[in-house]
Write a protein that holds these residues in place. Structure first.
Motif, PDB file in Angstrom:
ATOM      1  N   LYS A 174       3.990   5.882 -10.898  1.00  0.00           N
ATOM      2  CA  LYS A 174       2.838   6.049 -11.806  1.00  0.00           C
ATOM      3  C   LYS A 174       3.260   6.819 -13.052  1.00  0.00           C
ATOM      4  CE  LYS A 174      -0.364   5.867  -7.990  1.00  0.00           C
ATOM      5  NZ  LYS A 174      -0.993   6.690  -6.979  1.00  0.00           N
TER       6      LYS A 174
ATOM      7  N   ASN B 159       2.158   1.690  -3.494  1.00  0.00           N
ATOM      8  CA  ASN B 159       1.112   2.028  -4.465  1.00  0.00           C
ATOM      9  C   ASN B 159       0.827   3.525  -4.519  1.00  0.00           C
ATOM     10  OD1 ASN B 159       0.792  -0.585  -5.271  1.00  0.00           O
ATOM     11  ND2 ASN B 159      -0.880  -1.019  -3.829  1.00  0.00           N
ATOM     12  N   ARG B 160       1.234   4.237  -3.479  1.00  0.00           N
ATOM     13  CA  ARG B 160       0.982   5.684  -3.461  1.00  0.00           C
ATOM     14  C   ARG B 160       2.043   6.489  -4.214  1.00  0.00           C
ATOM     15  NH1 ARG B 160      -0.605   4.907   2.131  1.00  0.00           N
ATOM     16  NH2 ARG B 160       1.436   5.554   2.877  1.00  0.00           N
TER      17      ARG B 160
ATOM     18  N   THR C 188       3.979   8.505  -6.604  1.00  0.00           N
ATOM     19  CA  THR C 188       3.575   9.136  -7.872  1.00  0.00           C
ATOM     20  C   THR C 188       4.637   8.951  -8.954  1.00  0.00           C
ATOM     21  OG1 THR C 188       4.423  11.223  -7.058  1.00  0.00           O
ATOM     22  CG2 THR C 188       2.068  10.869  -6.829  1.00  0.00           C
TER      23      THR C 188
ATOM     24  N   GLY D 262       0.822  -1.216   0.000  1.00  0.00           N
ATOM     25  CA  GLY D 262       0.000   0.000   0.000  1.00  0.00           C
ATOM     26  C   GLY D 262       0.855   1.265   0.000  1.00  0.00           C
ATOM     27  N   TRP D 263       1.973   1.210   0.707  1.00  0.00           N
ATOM     28  CA  TRP D 263       2.856   2.391   0.737  1.00  0.00           C
ATOM     29  C   TRP D 263       3.431   2.652  -0.661  1.00  0.00           C
ATOM     30  CZ3 TRP D 263       6.383   1.780   5.740  1.00  0.00           C
ATOM     31  CH2 TRP D 263       5.552   1.816   6.874  1.00  0.00           C
TER      32      TRP D 263
ATOM     33  N   GLN E 191       8.311  12.748  -1.608  1.00  0.00           N
ATOM     34  CA  GLN E 191       7.507  11.576  -1.282  1.00  0.00           C
ATOM     35  C   GLN E 191       8.381  10.350  -0.993  1.00  0.00           C
ATOM     36  OE1 GLN E 191       4.995   9.827  -4.336  1.00  0.00           O
ATOM     37  NE2 GLN E 191       3.265   9.799  -2.904  1.00  0.00           N
TER      38      GLN E 191
END
Ligand code: ADP
Ligand code: TRP
Length: 331
Positions: free
Chosen positions: A110, A104-105, A107, A101-102, A151
């Motif tokens: 992405k 997946n955040r 950016t 989950g960490w 981030q």
């Protein structure tokens, strides 16, 4: 400041953003810190390596950039990440305590993976975990980077906390991001809303540290601006991202405040400003490129410097990994 660590990926096309957002700050910080380590993160470069890139040459180029910018190899350790095997060992350990989950955040994953996430490699996804290992392996307390790395730094802090809690020891200090100066996010010369980057297809979007004075002048001349004259304060540049970017670059190179730059050129259009900016770059950036070329003509000297840096880095890493393995129970 106890110990600072930072790095740049050897992906070719090192640019003004890397220098103003990161390396330039390292040069001053190396005198304030007890210990400083500057890594050429070649394992990170592998995550996006394509066949046209020469990783070895790029690695030397980043070492040459560090030195030409003013990193003193007698004061700071300059080394290639792959020369310290413990980075990947610690990265694996961290990957076993980092929830998906960490990641997946993130950016940057992405952006870099684009539309076809399923085709992106595992290394690109795990990239921030390796970055956390780079930092925590040395128990670095301060990490000077550009704004885009915020981030990733937060994730490194979370991983340090997760490890400390899980194994009941304060083995890792929580690293502080150092994001400061007037150029924490240098923007593209073609589009003031996107970051200056090595991966932009347009060479006119960035000033590369190896550009000649003529190329720099041409890129500045072609840089996107608007028809309005310059105002007398920086706040007067609202909604003019390209103009803001050029003023910020000027201010940083000239060691002035953005307001002082606006005052100097208030009421004028961009032509005299650009002329002066190109001159300023010819005095600051272009000589650095010339020094880089000199360093690059003596690879044996660069090898010697990186070997010395790796020796010190391995010394610290070996000692810390003994504690890490003991805390976990690896015999
Ligand atoms: P790039 O993003 O150009 O591929 P790296 O990822 O290797 O380069 O970044 C190396 C350092 O340069 C990092 O500290 C990063 O934050 C900084 N940096 C990269 N681009 C910029 C920019 N446009 N403005 C300010 N700092 C930047
Ligand atoms: N991820 C950073 C970037 O893309 C480069 C990097 C890798 C880094 N490891 C690091 C920066 C450790 C600071 C500390 O710019």
């Amino acid at each position: 400041m106890q110990r600072i660590l930072s790095g740049v990926r050897p992906t070719g096309g090192i640019h003004l953003g890397n220098y103003l957002g990161a390396i330039r700050n390292w040069v001053t910080m190396q005198h304030q810190a007890k210990e400083s380590l500057f890594c050429i993160v070649d394992m990170h470069a592998l995550t996006t390596l394509d066949a046209s890139e020469n990783l070895a040459e790029n690695t030397y180029t980043i070492a040459a950039a560090y030195l030409s910018a003013g990193i003193d190899p007698d004061r700071s350790s300059i080394f290639a990440q792959s020369h310290v095997p413990a980075h990947t060992e610690l990265s694996w350990i961290f990957s076993c305590i980092t929830p998906l989950g960490w990641l997946n955040r993130m950016t940057q994953f992405k952006e870099k993976a684009g539309k076809h996430k399923d085709l992106a490699c595992l290394g690109l996804y795990a990239y921030p975990v390796l970055m956390a290992a780079d930092i925590l392996l040395y128990k670095a307390t301060h990490v000077p980077v550009g704004e885009d790395q915020k981030q990733h730094l937060e994730l490194a802090r979370d991983i340090a906390g997760a490890f400390n809690r899980r194994f009941g020891e304060d083995l890792f200090p929580i690293p502080e991001p150092m994001i400061f100066g007037t150029a924490t996010r240098v923007m593209s010369l073609r589009d003031g809303t996107s970051k200056m980057s090595k991966s932009d297809i347009s060479e006119y979007s960035r000033i590369e540290l190896l550009d000649t004075a003529d190329t720099v002048a041409q890129k500045i001349r072609k840089a996107k601006t608007d028809m309005e004259p310059l105002p007398d304060t920086f706040s007067g540049l609202e909604h003019r991202p390209e103009a803001q970017n050029l003023v910020n670059i000027y201010a940083t190179l000239a060691n002035m405040s953005p307001d002082a730059v606006c005052q100097e050129f208030a009421g004028e259009n961009f032509s005299p400003f650009k002329h002066k900016l190109a001159e300023l770059m010819a005095e600051t950036i272009v000589p650095m490129g010339e020094k880089m070329r000199q360093y690059l003509s003596d690879k044996a000297e660069l090898d010697r410097i990186m070997k010395k840096g790796a020796h010190r880095a391995n010394e610290l890493a070996t000692a810390h990994m003994i504690d890490v393995r003991r805390a976990i129970g690896i015999i």
